[in-house]
Design a protein around this motif. Structure first.
Motif, PDB file in Angstrom:
ATOM      1  N   LYS A 192       0.825  -1.211   0.000  1.00 55.63           N
ATOM      2  CA  LYS A 192       0.000   0.000   0.000  1.00 55.63           C
ATOM      3  C   LYS A 192       0.853   1.251   0.000  1.00 55.63           C
ATOM      4  CE  LYS A 192      -3.534   2.410   2.695  1.00 55.63           C
ATOM      5  NZ  LYS A 192      -4.433   2.350   3.896  1.00 55.63           N
ATOM      6  N   TYR A 193       1.939   1.247   0.794  1.00 57.90           N
ATOM      7  CA  TYR A 193       2.789   2.435   0.896  1.00 57.90           C
ATOM      8  C   TYR A 193       4.081   2.300   0.095  1.00 57.90           C
ATOM      9  CZ  TYR A 193      -0.282   3.848   4.711  1.00 57.90           C
ATOM     10  OH  TYR A 193      -1.380   4.218   5.459  1.00 57.90           O
ATOM     11  N   ASP A 194       4.168   1.242  -0.714  1.00 63.17           N
ATOM     12  CA  ASP A 194       5.343   1.022  -1.561  1.00 63.17           C
ATOM     13  C   ASP A 194       6.627   1.008  -0.727  1.00 63.17           C
ATOM     14  OD1 ASP A 194       6.755   0.539  -3.867  1.00 63.17           O
ATOM     15  OD2 ASP A 194       6.972   2.666  -4.390  1.00 63.17           O
ATOM     16  N   LEU A 195       6.639   0.163   0.265  1.00 60.81           N
ATOM     17  CA  LEU A 195       7.778   0.041   1.179  1.00 60.81           C
ATOM     18  C   LEU A 195       8.415  -1.338   1.053  1.00 60.81           C
ATOM     19  CD1 LEU A 195       6.213   1.643   4.398  1.00 60.81           C
ATOM     20  CD2 LEU A 195       7.952   2.685   2.914  1.00 60.81           C
ATOM     21  N   THR A 196       9.640  -1.458   1.550  1.00 62.15           N
ATOM     22  CA  THR A 196      10.343  -2.734   1.615  1.00 62.15           C
ATOM     23  C   THR A 196      10.736  -3.002   3.066  1.00 62.15           C
ATOM     24  OG1 THR A 196      12.533  -1.760   1.281  1.00 62.15           O
ATOM     25  CG2 THR A 196      11.269  -2.370  -0.694  1.00 62.15           C
ATOM     26  N   PHE A 197      11.178  -4.228   3.314  1.00 63.70           N
ATOM     27  CA  PHE A 197      11.660  -4.540   4.659  1.00 63.70           C
ATOM     28  C   PHE A 197      12.879  -3.699   5.020  1.00 63.70           C
ATOM     29  CE2 PHE A 197       9.289  -8.505   3.848  1.00 63.70           C
ATOM     30  CZ  PHE A 197       8.538  -8.546   5.010  1.00 63.70           C
ATOM     31  N   GLY A 198      13.689  -3.361   3.992  1.00 61.12           N
ATOM     32  CA  GLY A 198      14.843  -2.508   4.242  1.00 61.12           C
ATOM     33  C   GLY A 198      14.425  -1.130   4.742  1.00 61.12           C
ATOM     34  N   ASN A 201      13.528  -1.516   8.348  1.00 61.70           N
ATOM     35  CA  ASN A 201      14.748  -1.710   9.135  1.00 61.70           C
ATOM     36  C   ASN A 201      15.481  -0.397   9.358  1.00 61.70           C
ATOM     37  OD1 ASN A 201      16.913  -3.057  10.418  1.00 61.70           O
ATOM     38  ND2 ASN A 201      18.021  -3.194   8.497  1.00 61.70           N
ATOM     39  N   ARG A 202      15.607   0.405   8.314  1.00 59.69           N
ATOM     40  CA  ARG A 202      16.309   1.686   8.442  1.00 59.69           C
ATOM     41  C   ARG A 202      15.560   2.644   9.360  1.00 59.69           C
ATOM     42  NH1 ARG A 202      17.693   0.416   3.050  1.00 59.69           N
ATOM     43  NH2 ARG A 202      15.729   1.288   2.286  1.00 59.69           N
ATOM     44  N   ALA A 203      14.238   2.651   9.264  1.00 60.39           N
ATOM     45  CA  ALA A 203      13.450   3.545  10.120  1.00 60.39           C
ATOM     46  C   ALA A 203      13.580   3.151  11.587  1.00 60.39           C
ATOM     47  CB  ALA A 203      11.985   3.514   9.690  1.00 60.39           C
ATOM     48  N   VAL A 204      13.520   1.858  11.871  1.00 58.77           N
ATOM     49  CA  VAL A 204      13.644   1.399  13.256  1.00 58.77           C
ATOM     50  C   VAL A 204      15.038   1.678  13.786  1.00 58.77           C
ATOM     51  CG1 VAL A 204      13.618  -0.634  14.747  1.00 58.77           C
ATOM     52  CG2 VAL A 204      11.848  -0.346  13.011  1.00 58.77           C
ATOM     53  N   SER A 205      16.069   1.399  12.974  1.00 55.69           N
ATOM     54  CA  SER A 205      17.452   1.613  13.417  1.00 55.69           C
ATOM     55  C   SER A 205      17.723   3.089  13.683  1.00 55.69           C
ATOM     56  CB  SER A 205      18.426   1.090  12.360  1.00 55.69           C
ATOM     57  OG  SER A 205      18.248  -0.299  12.153  1.00 55.69           O
ATOM     58  N   ALA A 206      17.193   3.953  12.832  1.00 50.64           N
ATOM     59  CA  ALA A 206      17.452   5.385  12.979  1.00 50.64           C
ATOM     60  C   ALA A 206      16.754   5.977  14.199  1.00 50.64           C
ATOM     61  CB  ALA A 206      17.008   6.126  11.725  1.00 50.64           C
ATOM     62  N   ASN A 207      15.695   5.325  14.657  1.00 48.16           N
ATOM     63  CA  ASN A 207      14.925   5.876  15.774  1.00 48.16           C
ATOM     64  C   ASN A 207      15.151   5.123  17.082  1.00 48.16           C
ATOM     65  OD1 ASN A 207      12.749   8.039  14.756  1.00 48.16           O
ATOM     66  ND2 ASN A 207      13.062   6.522  13.144  1.00 48.16           N
ATOM     67  N   THR A 208      16.142   4.249  17.124  1.00 47.90           N
ATOM     68  CA  THR A 208      16.441   3.525  18.371  1.00 47.90           C
ATOM     69  C   THR A 208      17.937   3.573  18.654  1.00 47.90           C
ATOM     70  OG1 THR A 208      16.618   1.426  17.165  1.00 47.90           O
ATOM     71  CG2 THR A 208      14.483   1.958  18.118  1.00 47.90           C
ATOM     72  N   VAL A 209      18.509   4.743  18.560  1.00 49.15           N
ATOM     73  CA  VAL A 209      19.949   4.904  18.725  1.00 49.15           C
ATOM     74  C   VAL A 209      20.241   5.741  19.957  1.00 49.15           C
ATOM     75  CG1 VAL A 209      22.067   5.809  17.709  1.00 49.15           C
ATOM     76  CG2 VAL A 209      20.375   4.703  16.250  1.00 49.15           C
ATOM     77  N   THR A 210      21.156   5.263  20.785  1.00 51.50           N
ATOM     78  CA  THR A 210      21.692   6.036  21.900  1.00 51.50           C
ATOM     79  C   THR A 210      23.167   6.275  21.627  1.00 51.50           C
ATOM     80  OG1 THR A 210      20.117   5.143  23.501  1.00 51.50           O
ATOM     81  CG2 THR A 210      22.151   6.077  24.378  1.00 51.50           C
ATOM     82  N   MET A 211      23.554   7.552  21.508  1.00 53.11           N
ATOM     83  CA  MET A 211      24.918   7.882  21.107  1.00 53.11           C
ATOM     84  C   MET A 211      25.564   8.819  22.114  1.00 53.11           C
ATOM     85  SD  MET A 211      24.456   8.551  17.013  1.00 53.11           S
ATOM     86  CE  MET A 211      26.202   8.902  16.865  1.00 53.11           C
ATOM     87  N   PRO A 212      26.851   8.585  22.433  1.00 48.16           N
ATOM     88  CA  PRO A 212      27.562   9.527  23.302  1.00 48.16           C
ATOM     89  C   PRO A 212      27.876  10.812  22.553  1.00 48.16           C
ATOM     90  CG  PRO A 212      29.050   7.826  22.540  1.00 48.16           C
ATOM     91  CD  PRO A 212      27.685   7.439  22.045  1.00 48.16           C
ATOM     92  N   GLY A 213      27.757  11.934  23.234  1.00 47.29           N
ATOM     93  CA  GLY A 213      28.007  13.222  22.615  1.00 47.29           C
ATOM     94  C   GLY A 213      29.153  13.979  23.254  1.00 47.29           C
ATOM     95  N   GLY A 214      30.047  13.251  23.932  1.00 49.70           N
ATOM     96  CA  GLY A 214      31.181  13.896  24.572  1.00 49.70           C
ATOM     97  C   GLY A 214      30.854  14.323  25.993  1.00 49.70           C
ATOM     98  N   SER A 215      31.578  15.281  26.496  1.00 50.02           N
ATOM     99  CA  SER A 215      31.385  15.738  27.869  1.00 50.02           C
ATOM    100  C   SER A 215      31.737  17.209  27.993  1.00 50.02           C
ATOM    101  CB  SER A 215      32.231  14.909  28.838  1.00 50.02           C
ATOM    102  OG  SER A 215      33.616  15.045  28.525  1.00 50.02           O
ATOM    103  N   ILE A 216      31.155  17.839  29.010  1.00 55.61           N
ATOM    104  CA  ILE A 216      31.449  19.227  29.333  1.00 55.61           C
ATOM    105  C   ILE A 216      32.161  19.249  30.669  1.00 55.61           C
ATOM    106  CG2 ILE A 216      30.474  21.500  29.805  1.00 55.61           C
ATOM    107  CD1 ILE A 216      28.122  20.787  28.046  1.00 55.61           C
ATOM    108  N   ARG A 217      33.368  19.783  30.677  1.00 50.42           N
ATOM    109  CA  ARG A 217      34.168  19.820  31.897  1.00 50.42           C
ATOM    110  C   ARG A 217      34.159  21.223  32.479  1.00 50.42           C
ATOM    111  NH1 ARG A 217      36.571  16.067  28.586  1.00 50.42           N
ATOM    112  NH2 ARG A 217      37.158  14.103  29.583  1.00 50.42           N
TER     113      ARG A 217
END
Length: 251
Positions: A192-198, A201-217
């Motif tokens: 219906k929305y012309d989508l693939t499993f890929g 997968n990309r949408a889920v991976s992009a929205n479930t990421v926890t990334m370090p952003g450095g630190s403030i000293r």
């Protein structure tokens, strides 16, 4: 031997002194003897653990595991090294040859790892331990006509209760699987929305990421910065947008 026995029989003072020396040696040995009701046996393995808070497995592999493998390469007595990268932690399990001196290998491993100056700034101090096999005191099996996750939660509750008992230092839960969330996609909706499993997968991976952003000293304390996008509940995954349009609507 016969001459010594004859001398002991003829000289009672010498016999008494010899007996006292034997008794003193026995008392001294009993006081310094290592006594274990359930001894721990070395299995010829060394575990290296390096915490890296907030890092995903790819960052851990690049920043921790590869450097551990390079530092451990060529150490005499090591048979095999297996590294594992998980979220927030990297490990290296070292298997030694049967005739290797574990303590000597451990000392050399410690020296090589302590000399690594290129670990990420946010990683913590490496922990190096010799793996030993503790004999089990007892095993407790849980079973019942209930879902697996309920048995696992019950086992964790029992673990906490047992650990709180004086004299019990270690309780381990085994035979359970890690929690996981399964995402089932409708083929009808994909067409219906012309989508693939890929795309999913990309949408889920992009929205479930926890990334370090450095630190403030600052002069007072340090602040660690990271983006928290990791999701743990099925309801959170249901809200992930697969398609976003310019008018603000989303699927």
């Amino acid at each position: 031997m016969k001459h010594m026995l004859t001398m002991i029989l003829k000289n009672s003072v010498f016999a008494n002194i010899l007996m006292m020396l034997i008794l003193i040696a026995g008392v001294f040995g009993s006081l310094n003897m290592v006594r274990e009701l359930f001894p721990r046996f070395s299995i010829g393995r060394i575990m290296v653990t390096v915490p890296f808070p907030g890092a995903d497995p790819d960052e851990v592999e690049e920043g921790i595991c590869i450097k551990l493998e390079e530092a451990l390469e060529g150490i005499e007595g090591i048979k095999r090294v297996v590294t594992r990268a998980r979220e927030g932690i990297g490990t290296a399990e070292i298997e030694c040859f049967e005739n290797a001196e574990i303590l000597e290998v451990k000392d050399e491993v410690t020296n090589n790892i302590d000399s690594i100056a290129t670990f990420p700034k946010d990683s913590e101090q490496p922990i190096i331990n010799e793996l030993k096999f503790p004999a089990e005191v007892c095993s407790l099996a849980l079973w019942g006509d209930v879902p697996e996750y309920q048995l696992k939660e019950l086992a964790e509750d029992i673990k906490e209760d047992l650990t709180a008992i004086d004299g019990i230092t270690h309780v381990e839960v085994s035979g359970t699987r890690e929690y996981e969330i399964s995402i089932d996609v409708s083929e009808v909706m994909l067409r219906k929305y012309d989508l693939t499993f890929g795309d999913i997968n990309r949408a889920v991976s992009a929205n479930t990421v926890t990334m370090p952003g450095g630190s403030i000293r600052t002069e007072i304390e340090n602040f660690r910065i990271r983006t928290k996008g990791r999701k743990y509940m099925s309801e959170e995954f249901e809200q992930i947008p697969i398609i976003t349009r310019t008018d603000g609507t989303a699927v």
